[in-house]
Design an enzyme around this catalytic site. Structure first.
Site, PDB file in Angstrom:
ATOM      1  N   ALA A 290       0.840  -1.205   0.000  1.00  0.00           N
ATOM      2  CA  ALA A 290       0.000   0.000   0.000  1.00  0.00           C
ATOM      3  C   ALA A 290       0.869   1.246   0.000  1.00  0.00           C
ATOM      4  CB  ALA A 290      -0.922   0.006   1.222  1.00  0.00           C
TER       5      ALA A 290
ATOM      6  N   GLU B 146       5.854  11.209  -0.246  1.00  0.00           N
ATOM      7  CA  GLU B 146       4.656  11.949   0.192  1.00  0.00           C
ATOM      8  C   GLU B 146       3.692  12.224  -0.961  1.00  0.00           C
ATOM      9  OE1 GLU B 146       4.832  14.747   3.327  1.00  0.00           O
ATOM     10  OE2 GLU B 146       6.816  14.092   3.935  1.00  0.00           O
TER      11      GLU B 146
HETATM   12  C1  LIG Z   1      13.397   7.609   1.190  1.00  0.00           C
HETATM   13  C2  LIG Z   1      11.940   7.461   1.399  1.00  0.00           C
HETATM   14  C3  LIG Z   1      11.356   7.913   2.562  1.00  0.00           C
HETATM   15  C4  LIG Z   1       9.993   7.719   2.797  1.00  0.00           C
HETATM   16  N1  LIG Z   1       9.463   8.099   4.017  1.00  0.00           N
HETATM   17  C5  LIG Z   1       8.205   7.714   4.328  1.00  0.00           C
HETATM   18  C6  LIG Z   1       7.671   7.916   5.640  1.00  0.00           C
HETATM   19  O1  LIG Z   1       8.336   8.478   6.526  1.00  0.00           O
HETATM   20  N2  LIG Z   1       6.433   7.454   5.937  1.00  0.00           N
HETATM   21  C7  LIG Z   1       5.669   6.820   4.994  1.00  0.00           C
HETATM   22  O2  LIG Z   1       4.577   6.414   5.321  1.00  0.00           O
HETATM   23  N3  LIG Z   1       6.127   6.629   3.733  1.00  0.00           N
HETATM   24  C8  LIG Z   1       7.371   7.037   3.377  1.00  0.00           C
HETATM   25  N4  LIG Z   1       7.853   6.825   2.101  1.00  0.00           N
HETATM   26  C9  LIG Z   1       7.019   6.126   1.147  1.00  0.00           C
HETATM   27  C10 LIG Z   1       6.518   6.995  -0.008  1.00  0.00           C
HETATM   28  O3  LIG Z   1       5.585   7.892   0.456  1.00  0.00           O
HETATM   29  C11 LIG Z   1       5.974   6.031  -1.090  1.00  0.00           C
HETATM   30  O4  LIG Z   1       7.085   5.434  -1.688  1.00  0.00           O
HETATM   31  C12 LIG Z   1       5.130   6.751  -2.091  1.00  0.00           C
HETATM   32  O5  LIG Z   1       3.938   7.195  -1.520  1.00  0.00           O
HETATM   33  C13 LIG Z   1       4.820   5.877  -3.323  1.00  0.00           C
HETATM   34  O6  LIG Z   1       4.360   4.618  -2.977  1.00  0.00           O
HETATM   35  P1  LIG Z   1       5.015   3.319  -3.649  1.00  0.00           P
HETATM   36  O7  LIG Z   1       6.467   3.424  -3.472  1.00  0.00           O
HETATM   37  O8  LIG Z   1       4.363   2.123  -3.079  1.00  0.00           O
HETATM   38  O9  LIG Z   1       4.691   3.443  -5.185  1.00  0.00           O
HETATM   39  P2  LIG Z   1       3.350   2.974  -5.937  1.00  0.00           P
HETATM   40  O10 LIG Z   1       2.170   3.507  -5.228  1.00  0.00           O
HETATM   41  O11 LIG Z   1       3.428   1.512  -6.168  1.00  0.00           O
HETATM   42  O12 LIG Z   1       3.511   3.718  -7.304  1.00  0.00           O
HETATM   43  C14 LIG Z   1       4.270   3.226  -8.418  1.00  0.00           C
HETATM   44  C15 LIG Z   1       3.984   4.114  -9.624  1.00  0.00           C
HETATM   45  O13 LIG Z   1       2.604   4.023  -9.961  1.00  0.00           O
HETATM   46  C16 LIG Z   1       2.016   5.281 -10.015  1.00  0.00           C
HETATM   47  N5  LIG Z   1       0.625   5.213  -9.580  1.00  0.00           N
HETATM   48  C17 LIG Z   1       0.111   4.630  -8.467  1.00  0.00           C
HETATM   49  N6  LIG Z   1      -1.199   4.831  -8.400  1.00  0.00           N
HETATM   50  C18 LIG Z   1      -1.539   5.586  -9.459  1.00  0.00           C
HETATM   51  C19 LIG Z   1      -2.769   6.141  -9.943  1.00  0.00           C
HETATM   52  N7  LIG Z   1      -3.914   6.000  -9.271  1.00  0.00           N
HETATM   53  N8  LIG Z   1      -2.748   6.864 -11.093  1.00  0.00           N
HETATM   54  C20 LIG Z   1      -1.577   7.035 -11.766  1.00  0.00           C
HETATM   55  N9  LIG Z   1      -0.403   6.533 -11.368  1.00  0.00           N
HETATM   56  C21 LIG Z   1      -0.383   5.827 -10.213  1.00  0.00           C
HETATM   57  C22 LIG Z   1       2.840   6.112  -9.059  1.00  0.00           C
HETATM   58  O14 LIG Z   1       2.694   7.485  -9.350  1.00  0.00           O
HETATM   59  C23 LIG Z   1       4.233   5.593  -9.346  1.00  0.00           C
HETATM   60  O15 LIG Z   1       4.753   6.223 -10.472  1.00  0.00           O
HETATM   61  C24 LIG Z   1       9.195   7.091   1.825  1.00  0.00           C
HETATM   62  C25 LIG Z   1       9.782   6.668   0.630  1.00  0.00           C
HETATM   63  C26 LIG Z   1      11.130   6.840   0.417  1.00  0.00           C
HETATM   64  C27 LIG Z   1      11.712   6.310  -0.855  1.00  0.00           C
END
Ligand SMILES: Cc1cc2nc3c(=O)[nH]c(=O)nc-3n(C[C@H](O)[C@H](O)[C@H](O)COP(=O)(O)OP(=O)(O)OC[C@H]3O[C@@H](n4cnc5c(N)ncnc54)[C@H](O)[C@@H]3O)c2cc1C
Lengths: 256, 383
Positions: B130, B366
């Site tokens: 998620a 974020e």
């Molecule tokens: C260094 C780092 C620090 C972080 N710190 C925190 C933290 O402190 N707390 C926390 O909770 N999270 C944290 N995160 C997590 C970050 O918020 C998520 O990585 C981010 O929200 C994206 O989620 P995902 O990586 O699962 O990508 P996914 O949601 O799997 O997305 C993959 C791709 O699909 C695209 N996509 C997904 N859904 C759609 C849609 N509906 N329409 C079009 N395109 C879509 C996305 O834009 C992306 O290009 C951190 C991440 C990193 C790398």
């Protein structure tokens, strides 16, 4: 122990200085103004002495309204009060006139020590400290890198040509700070908020019964000549290099 | 209209810039290289007052406005993205939810140390399954007597496994409203609680000097009172937290772009080819002009969003726009900044290389750029 620190506001050392249209002053439009770095040493030293001996630290500045920001910065570092002698004409004024004005503002505060920077990084005159000591009729301790406060006296160090002069004077005294005196603290964020509520008194020259008439006036400002690119001396052997260097110094640079 | 910063904001910018240049810049490259979180720079940032910036003094905060906070993040990001991440996540994700939704007891218990920078707190939302769809969290919390029993895992959680990390706010499924919609709640879990482990993640491309963790919960029991705010309000709290958090990611974009631009401008004026500084070739001069313009536009957009927040106006749309625009501007700026450095820009010895990598997080963390566009599209009624 009451300590006064005199503060000048100067262009940030990274500023690219341009000469204004009148040919006598600098263009101030794009300038970021900061507390003269040498004055920061003074503020820091004052705060350290205050911590050890108690009393009040009062910062005094003279110049246009914008100088308030440098005074507030000193308050944010921890000074207790500020006095601004506000006058638009004071920036770039004759250092002797400035010293006289500062003396008039500082005297009623009856300080035990007056700190200031040994020079301001903008005009580099280095005159205000000694002149202020004269006008206040106090001993003058210039270019100081260490301060020890005793009972009614102060011992300071001044670096001279690889040696150190140790000077002692009775208090009150005027001390001008050199780099190396200390490492100034940052104005912390809580300090910035507290500074908002600290007293800052604004005075005019008329309040002090003075005017800014000085003896010296700037006739013209010219930029330093653009520095030409360096020249590489070539040669196969040390002898050849030295000969070519001597030749260039004599024939091109015309210095020998 | 008044574009002037207040005197306090001006002093703050100078102070943080000075601090960042003297205390952080000299260490940033080595910490990046070693992928190390520095307790020493962390303590210095805490002493300066960079944590709890918008928290009231009652809880040990600085009581500043949001623009001040954003300026501070911007100035740190101007020299290093990792340290900016520690500060931004510390304030927006760690301290924010505790301050806005915590009980008096929770606030008094945690905030003073967090605001002094003596402790850090994480915000655990993202899960392996998620990410963008944060509402699809699979981590569960079940009430058993006077305790919540938590099971599941989180990933990419900033500031959760440093030696001074005190705990995390975890979004959990605490039930369901109907078939489709889970009931989500935020629960506080302290580090050291049995059944909870925060494991540091390694091998990051960017933000290598910041701390990122995986969180594991295995029958982890915490008191019932560790609920943050009301049960079932987790999703709402998360959305609000991210709205504000986006502003700090935007600040990292503006500050990082500013830093990379300054490096590029200096280099291009010094580097001579064909007998003249490369900045004087019109193609390069125009690149630098575009950078300066886009950074200024991003900054104005971001400050407007902060101003709206400070004025208690709705700012969700501007926050999404500010975050999206600033992070993409930084992408364009670092790309051209490296280009202007030529081969040297590809070497770790040149700081612009780090800016190039650090930028990439900003269009992902974020809320990805796609999600920001989705938020904006919804708010303008396109979807
Ligand atoms: C260094 C780092 C620090 C972080 N710190 C925190 C933290 O402190 N707390 C926390 O909770 N999270 C944290 N995160 C997590 C970050 O918020 C998520 O990585 C981010 O929200 C994206 O989620 P995902 O990586 O699962 O990508 P996914 O949601 O799997 O997305 C993959 C791709 O699909 C695209 N996509 C997904 N859904 C759609 C849609 N509906 N329409 C079009 N395109 C879509 C996305 O834009 C992306 O290009 C951190 C991440 C990193 C790398």
């Amino acid at each position: 122990m009451n300590i006064v620190v005199c503060i000048k506001q100067v262009p940030d050392t990274e500023t690219q200085i341009k000469i204004a249209g009148d040919g006598k002053t600098i263009a101030t439009d794009d300038i970021k103004w900061v507390m003269n770095p040498y004055d920061e040493f003074g503020v820091e030293e004052a705060l350290r002495i205050q911590k050890a001996k108690g009393g009040e630290v009062i910062v005094v500045g003279a110049g246009p309204k914008r100088v308030t920001e440098s005074l507030r910065t000193a308050l944010a570092m921890g000074a207790d009060k500020a006095v601004l002698i506000e006058d638009d004409g004071l920036y770039g004024a004759d250092p002797l006139a400035v010293a006289k004005i500062l003396a008039a503002a500082v005297k009623p505060l009856s300080p035990d020590i007056v700190f200031l920077g040994m020079r301001a990084v903008d005009d580099d005159a280095g005159l205000v400290g000694p002149a202020l000591a004269e006008f206040l009729d106090m001993p003058n301790l210039s270019v100081v890198t260490k301060v020890e406060v005793g009972e009614g006296s102060v011992t300071v160090q001044r670096p001279v040509e690889g040696q150190t002069l140790v000077l002692e004077a009775s208090l009150p005294a005027v001390i001008s700070a050199q780099k190396g005196l200390n490492e100034p603290r940052y104005a912390s964020l809580p300090g910035i908020m507290k500074a908002k509520k600290k007293p800052l008194e604004v005075k005019t020259l008329a309040d002090l019964g003075l005017d800014k008439a000085g003896k010296a006036e700037i006739a013209a400002l010219t930029p330093p000549p653009a520095r030409a690119a360096g020249k590489t001396i070539s040669g196969e052997t040390a002898q050849e290099l030295a000969a070519n260097l001597a030749k260039a110094l004599r024939e091109e640079a015309k210095v020998i | 209209m008044d574009f002037e910063l207040s005197m306090e904001q001006d002093i703050l910018r100078k102070t943080v810039r000075d601090f960042a240049e003297k205390e952080i810049a000299p260490k940033a490259r080595e910490l990046d290289e070693k992928e190390q979180f520095s307790l020493q720079t962390m303590a210095a940032m805490g002493d300066l007052g960079l944590f709890g910036m918008v928290v009231s003094e009652e809880y040990g905060g600085q009581g500043m406005d949001y623009i001040s906070y954003i300026i501070a993040v911007e100035e740190i990001a101007r020299v290093d993205g990792s340290h900016a991440a520690t500060v931004a996540a510390g304030n927006s994700l760690g301290i924010g939810p505790l301050y806005y939704y915590g009980s008096e007891e929770q606030k008094h218990k945690y905030l003073p140390d967090l605001c002094a920078g003596k402790a850090l707190w994480g915000f655990g939302l993202t899960e392996p399954g998620a990410g963008s769809d944060a509402g699809g969290s699979a981590t569960t919390a079940v009430l058993d007597g006077n305790e919540w029993v938590i099971n599941g895992s989180k990933i990419f959680i900033t500031n959760a496994s440093t030696p001074i990390s005190r705990g995390v706010t975890v979004m959990c499924k605490t039930g369901s409203r109907d078939e489709k919609r889970p009931e989500l709640s935020c629960i506080l879990v302290e580090n050291g609680t049995k059944g909870f482990e925060a494991r540091e993640m390694h091998g990051k491309m960017m933000w290598r000097g910041s701390n990122t963790s995986e969180l594991y919960f295995e029958d982890c029991r915490v008191p019932k009172d560790n609920m943050l705010g009301l049960r079932g309000k987790g999703f709402h709290q998360m959305l609000e937290t991210l709205d504000a958090g986006r502003l700090s990611i935007g600040a990292m974009g503006v500050g990082g772009a500013q830093g990379a631009y300054e490096l590029a401008l200096r280099y291009a004026k010094e580097r001579q080819q064909f007998g003249r500084p490369i900045s004087t070739f019109q193609v390069n001069a125009f690149k630098l002009a575009d950078m300066a313009m886009e950074i200024e536009a991003a900054r104005l957009l971001l400050y407007q969003a902060c101003w709206q927040k400070d004025q208690h106006k709705s700012f969700s749309k501007s926050a999404a726009m500010g975050k999206l625009y600033a992070s993409e501007v930084m992408g364009r700026v670092v790309n051209e900044a490296v280009q202007l450095h030529g081969g040297y820009g590809l070497m770790k010895e040149y700081n612009v290389e780090r800016f190039y990598r650090d930028q990439k997080l900003l269009t992902i963390g974020e809320g990805t750029s796609e999600i920001q566009r989705l938020v904006i599209a919804r708010l303008i009624g396109a979807i």
